[in-house]
Design a protein around this motif. Sequence first.
Motif, PDB file in Angstrom:
ATOM      1  N   ASP A   1      19.090  40.652  49.059  1.00  0.00           N
ATOM      2  CA  ASP A   1      19.845  40.372  47.836  1.00  0.00           C
ATOM      3  C   ASP A   1      18.917  40.336  46.619  1.00  0.00           C
ATOM      4  O   ASP A   1      17.822  39.768  46.668  1.00  0.00           O
ATOM      5  CB  ASP A   1      20.572  39.032  47.952  1.00  0.00           C
ATOM      6  CG  ASP A   1      21.648  39.055  49.032  1.00  0.00           C
ATOM      7  OD1 ASP A   1      22.063  40.164  49.408  1.00  0.00           O
ATOM      8  OD2 ASP A   1      22.041  37.972  49.503  1.00  0.00           O
TER       9      ASP A   1
ATOM     10  N   TYR B   1      22.494  42.110  54.320  1.00  0.00           N
ATOM     11  CA  TYR B   1      22.962  41.728  52.984  1.00  0.00           C
ATOM     12  C   TYR B   1      22.054  42.380  51.936  1.00  0.00           C
ATOM     13  O   TYR B   1      20.839  42.185  51.946  1.00  0.00           O
ATOM     14  CB  TYR B   1      22.926  40.206  52.813  1.00  0.00           C
ATOM     15  CG  TYR B   1      23.774  39.459  53.815  1.00  0.00           C
ATOM     16  CD1 TYR B   1      25.084  39.105  53.516  1.00  0.00           C
ATOM     17  CD2 TYR B   1      23.269  39.107  55.071  1.00  0.00           C
ATOM     18  CE1 TYR B   1      25.869  38.421  54.440  1.00  0.00           C
ATOM     19  CE2 TYR B   1      24.041  38.430  55.994  1.00  0.00           C
ATOM     20  CZ  TYR B   1      25.338  38.089  55.671  1.00  0.00           C
ATOM     21  OH  TYR B   1      26.114  37.413  56.584  1.00  0.00           O
TER      22      TYR B   1
ATOM     23  N   SER C   1      19.164  38.770  61.125  1.00  0.00           N
ATOM     24  CA  SER C   1      19.780  38.966  59.804  1.00  0.00           C
ATOM     25  C   SER C   1      18.719  39.396  58.802  1.00  0.00           C
ATOM     26  O   SER C   1      17.603  38.858  58.786  1.00  0.00           O
ATOM     27  CB  SER C   1      20.440  37.668  59.324  1.00  0.00           C
ATOM     28  OG  SER C   1      21.459  37.261  60.215  1.00  0.00           O
TER      29      SER C   1
ATOM     30  N   TYR D   1      18.079  39.941  54.693  1.00  0.00           N
ATOM     31  CA  TYR D   1      18.575  39.591  53.357  1.00  0.00           C
ATOM     32  C   TYR D   1      17.734  40.316  52.310  1.00  0.00           C
ATOM     33  O   TYR D   1      16.548  40.022  52.133  1.00  0.00           O
ATOM     34  CB  TYR D   1      18.500  38.078  53.132  1.00  0.00           C
ATOM     35  CG  TYR D   1      19.347  37.269  54.083  1.00  0.00           C
ATOM     36  CD1 TYR D   1      20.654  36.921  53.756  1.00  0.00           C
ATOM     37  CD2 TYR D   1      18.849  36.855  55.323  1.00  0.00           C
ATOM     38  CE1 TYR D   1      21.441  36.182  54.633  1.00  0.00           C
ATOM     39  CE2 TYR D   1      19.626  36.120  56.197  1.00  0.00           C
ATOM     40  CZ  TYR D   1      20.916  35.785  55.853  1.00  0.00           C
ATOM     41  OH  TYR D   1      21.696  35.051  56.714  1.00  0.00           O
TER      42      TYR D   1
ATOM     43  N   ARG E   1      23.161  42.525  48.316  1.00  0.00           N
ATOM     44  CA  ARG E   1      23.991  42.307  47.125  1.00  0.00           C
ATOM     45  C   ARG E   1      23.135  42.298  45.862  1.00  0.00           C
ATOM     46  O   ARG E   1      21.959  41.971  45.884  1.00  0.00           O
ATOM     47  CB  ARG E   1      24.745  40.981  47.272  1.00  0.00           C
ATOM     48  CG  ARG E   1      25.717  40.956  48.433  1.00  0.00           C
ATOM     49  CD  ARG E   1      26.180  39.555  48.762  1.00  0.00           C
ATOM     50  NE  ARG E   1      25.104  38.739  49.326  1.00  0.00           N
ATOM     51  CZ  ARG E   1      25.293  37.571  49.927  1.00  0.00           C
ATOM     52  NH1 ARG E   1      26.532  37.080  50.052  1.00  0.00           N
ATOM     53  NH2 ARG E   1      24.281  36.891  50.408  1.00  0.00           N
TER      54      ARG E   1
ATOM     55  N   ASP F   1      27.023  43.954  53.780  1.00  0.00           N
ATOM     56  CA  ASP F   1      27.469  43.422  52.488  1.00  0.00           C
ATOM     57  C   ASP F   1      26.675  44.102  51.384  1.00  0.00           C
ATOM     58  O   ASP F   1      25.490  43.826  51.183  1.00  0.00           O
ATOM     59  CB  ASP F   1      27.268  41.903  52.441  1.00  0.00           C
ATOM     60  CG  ASP F   1      27.983  41.278  51.238  1.00  0.00           C
ATOM     61  OD1 ASP F   1      28.385  42.027  50.332  1.00  0.00           O
ATOM     62  OD2 ASP F   1      28.113  40.027  51.208  1.00  0.00           O
TER      63      ASP F   1
ATOM     64  N   TYR G   1      23.211  41.467  60.943  1.00  0.00           N
ATOM     65  CA  TYR G   1      23.830  41.186  59.641  1.00  0.00           C
ATOM     66  C   TYR G   1      22.891  41.663  58.536  1.00  0.00           C
ATOM     67  O   TYR G   1      21.711  41.278  58.507  1.00  0.00           O
ATOM     68  CB  TYR G   1      24.107  39.686  59.490  1.00  0.00           C
ATOM     69  CG  TYR G   1      24.984  39.120  60.577  1.00  0.00           C
ATOM     70  CD1 TYR G   1      26.376  39.216  60.496  1.00  0.00           C
ATOM     71  CD2 TYR G   1      24.431  38.507  61.701  1.00  0.00           C
ATOM     72  CE1 TYR G   1      27.190  38.717  61.498  1.00  0.00           C
ATOM     73  CE2 TYR G   1      25.234  38.003  62.710  1.00  0.00           C
ATOM     74  CZ  TYR G   1      26.611  38.109  62.602  1.00  0.00           C
ATOM     75  OH  TYR G   1      27.411  37.612  63.606  1.00  0.00           O
TER      76      TYR G   1
END
Length: 367
Positions: free
Chosen positions: A176, A194, A172, A174, A196, A218, A192
């Motif tokens: 964000d 992300y 994953s 990240y 955001r 996302d 995954y």
Amino acid sequence: MKREFQPRGSSPQSPQDTFPRELHQQRKLENQMQAKRMAPFLTLALALNMLGSCLSAPPGVLDVDTFDLENYDINGETDWENIHLNNYGDSYDYDDLDQAQIEVGTVEPPPTLPVLSQNLPPPDYVEEVTLPPRPTQAPTPPSLDFEGPGLFGPETGLGLPTCLLCVCISTSVYCDDSDIYRVPPLPKDTTYFYARFNKIKHITARDFANLNKLKRIDLTANQISEIDQDAFRSLPKLEDLLLADNQLRGLPELPATMRHIDAKNNQMKSTGIHQEGFKDMTELEFLYLSHNQLDYIPTPLPENLRVLHLQYNNIQSLHEDTFCNHQNPNYLRRPLEDIRLDGNPITISRFAQSYICLPRLPVGRMH
């Protein structure tokens, strides 16, 4: 006539005998006076002689036994009246006094320390060196090596691996709230992703190329207004796509493996969605398209759809086959239990035949 007393055996003194006595006494008195005058000089001469002997004598241990301390009169005084200067003159040669040499030992001077020049730099001084300019080369276009090994993934536009710019936990990634303007290059094993609350505006077909294990993307709360048509279509395992709170006017082609699509709070119109775009998504369960500018419900809807949120759009009418199959009175759509049509200019009570196959009525204006 008075007669002088004379001792027995003595003869009277004549004037001739009296004169030598007086002369002797006068000379004696002169010698005493001369001795008193010479006493300081004699003492100084003796002190200098003793000092010269001490300084010139070799170092040794003082032998106390050589002195006759028992017969030495410490409190005795010199009889200056009976001293005879001639005896001192005979026993000491004053002519050698000027020739006496006093040898004084010298001490080695301390070593001379080098004097620091005032022009020396301080200890913490760092000299700046101007390097010659490097030969300029034509910039190499960036390329991603998805086949080669890489623990931290390919480098980003900032020259850093993605997993140093973002946070990577297992498969994953990240990113964000990282203030990024584009999708960073991702490791080929990313599952995954992300990103955001950033400033991404454009999604290109290259951003997710060859990420064959990617299941979730996302991109909520960015500034995305354009997505290439091939940006997501080639992802064989993509299931969740979250594009809420952006500036989209439509959706690109999506793979049939989709399970969850969230594109609420955008600027999409019905013309921006492909005709029968959701028909082949047999696993699609959640479709969120609220707060857009849709004129009608995109049909046909997948059979496994469970949630359909279309509130606050511009939907004004429904067709009999929007949810049901008018040719099959026994048709039931049991999975679809959550339909939101509130906030649209439609009165749902006017289209009763459209809900006959549903387990629950849609939420919306009844009158």
